[in-house]
Motif scaffolding. Structure first.
Motif, mmCIF file in Angstrom:
data_model
loop_
_atom_site.group_PDB
_atom_site.id
_atom_site.type_symbol
_atom_site.label_atom_id
_atom_site.label_comp_id
_atom_site.label_asym_id
_atom_site.label_seq_id
_atom_site.Cartn_x
_atom_site.Cartn_y
_atom_site.Cartn_z
ATOM 1 N N PRO A 1 0.802 -1.227 0.000
ATOM 2 C CA PRO A 1 0.000 0.000 0.000
ATOM 3 C C PRO A 1 0.834 1.275 0.000
ATOM 4 O O PRO A 1 0.447 2.271 -0.625
ATOM 5 C CB PRO A 1 -0.828 -0.120 1.290
ATOM 6 N N THR A 2 1.969 1.264 0.679
ATOM 7 C CA THR A 2 2.816 2.456 0.750
ATOM 8 C C THR A 2 3.341 2.838 -0.628
ATOM 9 O O THR A 2 3.319 4.009 -1.020
ATOM 10 C CB THR A 2 3.990 2.223 1.714
ATOM 11 N N ILE A 3 3.825 1.840 -1.369
ATOM 12 C CA ILE A 3 4.347 2.091 -2.714
ATOM 13 C C ILE A 3 3.227 2.522 -3.652
ATOM 14 O O ILE A 3 3.362 3.483 -4.423
ATOM 15 C CB ILE A 3 5.053 0.835 -3.254
ATOM 16 N N ALA A 4 2.089 1.820 -3.578
ATOM 17 C CA ALA A 4 0.956 2.161 -4.441
ATOM 18 C C ALA A 4 0.493 3.588 -4.179
ATOM 19 O O ALA A 4 0.227 4.358 -5.116
ATOM 20 C CB ALA A 4 -0.188 1.174 -4.221
ATOM 21 N N LEU A 5 0.410 3.959 -2.910
ATOM 22 C CA LEU A 5 -0.063 5.295 -2.551
ATOM 23 C C LEU A 5 0.918 6.375 -3.007
ATOM 24 O O LEU A 5 0.507 7.475 -3.388
ATOM 25 C CB LEU A 5 -0.288 5.379 -1.043
ATOM 26 N N LYS A 6 2.194 6.059 -2.983
ATOM 27 C CA LYS A 6 3.210 7.020 -3.453
ATOM 28 C C LYS A 6 2.960 7.365 -4.925
ATOM 29 O O LYS A 6 2.971 8.538 -5.322
ATOM 30 C CB LYS A 6 4.610 6.436 -3.288
ATOM 31 N N PHE A 7 2.721 6.335 -5.735
ATOM 32 C CA PHE A 7 2.432 6.566 -7.148
ATOM 33 C C PHE A 7 1.110 7.314 -7.326
ATOM 34 O O PHE A 7 0.996 8.211 -8.173
ATOM 35 C CB PHE A 7 2.380 5.233 -7.901
ATOM 36 N N ILE A 8 0.104 6.946 -6.547
ATOM 37 C CA ILE A 8 -1.213 7.590 -6.639
ATOM 38 C C ILE A 8 -1.098 9.076 -6.307
ATOM 39 O O ILE A 8 -1.619 9.934 -7.035
ATOM 40 C CB ILE A 8 -2.228 6.894 -5.709
ATOM 41 N N ASP A 9 -0.422 9.383 -5.212
ATOM 42 C CA ASP A 9 -0.273 10.783 -4.787
ATOM 43 C C ASP A 9 0.470 11.611 -5.834
ATOM 44 O O ASP A 9 0.103 12.758 -6.120
ATOM 45 C CB ASP A 9 0.458 10.855 -3.442
ATOM 46 N N GLU A 10 1.527 11.028 -6.400
ATOM 47 C CA GLU A 10 2.283 11.759 -7.411
ATOM 48 C C GLU A 10 1.449 11.966 -8.671
ATOM 49 O O GLU A 10 1.496 13.031 -9.303
ATOM 50 C CB GLU A 10 3.573 11.008 -7.759
#
Length: 244
Positions: free
Chosen positions: A149-158
């Motif tokens: 989730p942390t990696i996925a959210l990083k891409f989503i936020d960017e």
């Protein structure tokens, strides 16, 4: 049995047999039978709304049901609006497509519409069609355990931040190769000045001449078109310069 009841029975039997493996879907779609003056008026299937399609996507049996539910929570918590496009849930920011969630037989994941702009030092994003796809990138999972989730959210936020700033991958139009008809090639070979003037024209104007002659079906028509083109080329003009 009344004829209309017989027709209804036949229709229901047909639906049950046709949708044996997904009868719940057929039952949900079959909305009503209307009668007018004791006659069967019509039977219709009500199209699913976007909300119903999204609900069906996340609720239907799938080995990735938990994974796509987790991804959905991530993108909704990030503030994106849920929509349905291209047969998948799509999440937007002020009308701009940001990310989609997809589920296939062997994998599931996130589809970033402007994924080529995302920071991806570890090369976790994939290009589905190298050399063809310019902007979209996929974050694919082949097992639920791979989902971080942390990696996925990083891409989503960017991706959201890029959408806010209006960043987009700029498409570069590709020009098709200039294909010249044989008779034009021969005319150019036999006239040095004609060749010189033709080479001085832009690729788009050369292409217009080639297409104009090639589009003719008969050789006689092609020859007449060639004769019309030669004076224009010698004057350094394009085929459609008169209309520009």
């Amino acid at each position: 049995m009344r004829i209309e009841n017989f027709i209804i029975a036949c229709l229901i039997d047909y639906l049950q047999s046709k949708y044996e493996k997904c009868y719940a879907f057929a039952k949900a779609q079959l909305t009503q039978l209307l009668f007018y003056n004791d006659q069967l008026y019509f039977l219709y299937f009500k199209p699913m709304t976007k909300a119903e399609k999204i609900s069906d996507f996340y609720s239907k049996p799938s080995p990735w049901k938990t994974g796509i539910a987790d991804l959905r929570k991530l993108v909704l918590d990030a503030g994106l609006k849920e929509d349905w496009k291209w047969s998948f849930p799509t999440y937007t920011y002020k009308g701009k497509n940001v990310v989609g969630i997809a589920s296939f037989q062997n994998h599931f994941g996130l589809w970033f519409f402007q994924g080529a702009l995302l920071t991806d030092k570890k090369k976790q994003l994939r290009n589905a069609q190298e050399g063809k796809t310019k902007a979209m990138r996929h974050l694919i999972y082949t097992s639920y355990e791979e989902l971080n989730p942390t990696i996925a959210l990083k891409f989503i936020d960017e991706a959201i931040e890029n959408a806010k700033q209006g960043k987009k991958v700029q498409s570069t139009p590709t020009q098709s190769k200039v294909v010249l008809p044989i008779m034009l090639k021969n005319a150019l070979l036999n006239d040095a000045q004609l060749q010189l003037n033709f080479d001085a024209l832009s690729s788009s104007k050369q292409r217009e001449y080639g297409m104009y002659i090639n589009e003719a079906k008969q050789e006689a028509t092609k020859q007449r078109r060639l004769e019309k083109c030669i004076p224009l080329i010698l004057n350094g003009k394009g085929l459609n310069d008169t209309y520009r």
